[in-house]
Enzyme design. Structure first.
Site, PDB file in Angstrom:
ATOM      1  N   ASP A  71       0.827  -1.200   0.000  1.00 50.61           N
ATOM      2  CA  ASP A  71       0.000   0.000   0.000  1.00 50.61           C
ATOM      3  C   ASP A  71       0.865   1.255   0.000  1.00 50.61           C
ATOM      4  OD1 ASP A  71       0.977  -0.105   2.599  1.00 50.61           O
ATOM      5  OD2 ASP A  71      -0.932  -0.611   3.513  1.00 50.61           O
ATOM      6  N   ASN A 140      -7.559  -0.665  14.212  1.00 54.96           N
ATOM      7  CA  ASN A 140      -8.993  -0.784  13.922  1.00 54.96           C
ATOM      8  C   ASN A 140      -9.296  -2.033  13.099  1.00 54.96           C
ATOM      9  OD1 ASN A 140      -7.862  -0.046  11.493  1.00 54.96           O
ATOM     10  ND2 ASN A 140      -9.271   1.647  11.070  1.00 54.96           N
TER      11      ASN A 140
END
Length: 246
Positions: A71, A140
């Site tokens: 990413d 998260n």
């Protein structure tokens, strides 16, 4: 947890890193031209150390492998300190002198991010499928920059970052840096990888690891997809695994 998913626990960061490196090295020995996805961050740094050490000692040869970066922060590239690609070059690709034509990273500085995603998907299609897709887990539960609520069936894509990702991401920069959007391999790539490999260390990851591996599978917690992947391997240190005990 799926019966086929392996969860391996090691004493500390060093032993976890050694074990994860061993999984990658074994794959490369089986298939010298393996396609491997690497993430940036604190957790994989130890893995890279052992990969480099074993390569320099003649125990593994990465010269025929292909590599992709997991990413990137939108707006950043290889030369930006704190970028994902910059990290991967510093900790693996530069020390290993990997040939540039065997690597592919998102061009996150272009105006046409969809084209950058398409180029990544095409590189993986040409050299793939992914033999090893190593990822970490966010606080998260994100995987790469696949944030909560993401469609499990996306390939490479770009999307807004969660606030916790923006906050935690500041640790990679020397000064406060505006982060808004990420570009990332998708969870469809993870589903198609021959070895989806999740690494995590530290007590701060214990809660989210437990939720991801024990609670229901939901795109509100992207890492929970690992429960559905029969060939998945999860490599943890004892602290990260501390909430998994039944």
């Amino acid at each position: 947890m799926t019966k086929n998913m392996k969860v391996l626990t090691y004493k500390d960061f060093d032993e976890m890193s050694r074990a994860a490196a061993g999984i990658i090295i074994d794959q490369v020995k089986r298939k010298p031209n393996s396609l491997i996805c690497f993430p940036s961050g604190e957790s994989p740094a130890g893995v890279f150390k052992y990969l480099i050490e074993d390569a320099r000692n003649g125990k593994v040869d990465f010269s025929e492998c292909y590599f992709v970066g997991l990413d990137e922060w939108v707006g950043m590239g290889k030369d930006d300190e704190g970028s994902c690609t910059n990290f991967l070059y510093e900790f693996f690709f530069t020390p290993m002198q990997i040939s540039p034509e065997r690597t592919f990273f998102f061009d996150a500085r272009v105006a046409d991010l969809d084209a950058s995603c398409k180029a990544m998907d095409e590189f993986i299609k040409r050299h793939g499928p992914l033999d090893v897709m190593m990822v970490g887990i966010g606080m998260n539960g994100h995987i790469g920059l696949n944030e909560p609520g993401i469609d499990f069936n996306l390939y490479a894509h770009h999307s807004p970052l969660a606030q916790v990702t923006i906050s935690v991401g500041q640790k990679y920069f020397k000064q406060q840096t505006p982060l808004h959007e990420g570009i990332t391999l998708g969870l469809k790539h993870l589903q198609e990888a021959k070895i989806p490999l999740l690494i995590a260390v530290g007590a701060k990851k214990a809660g989210i690891i437990s939720q991801a591996l024990k609670n229901e599978v939901t795109n509100d917690l992207p890492a929970s997809i690992f429960q559905t992947l029969p060939n998945a391997v999860v490599v943890l240190d004892e602290s990260a695994a501390s909430d998994l005990r039944d």
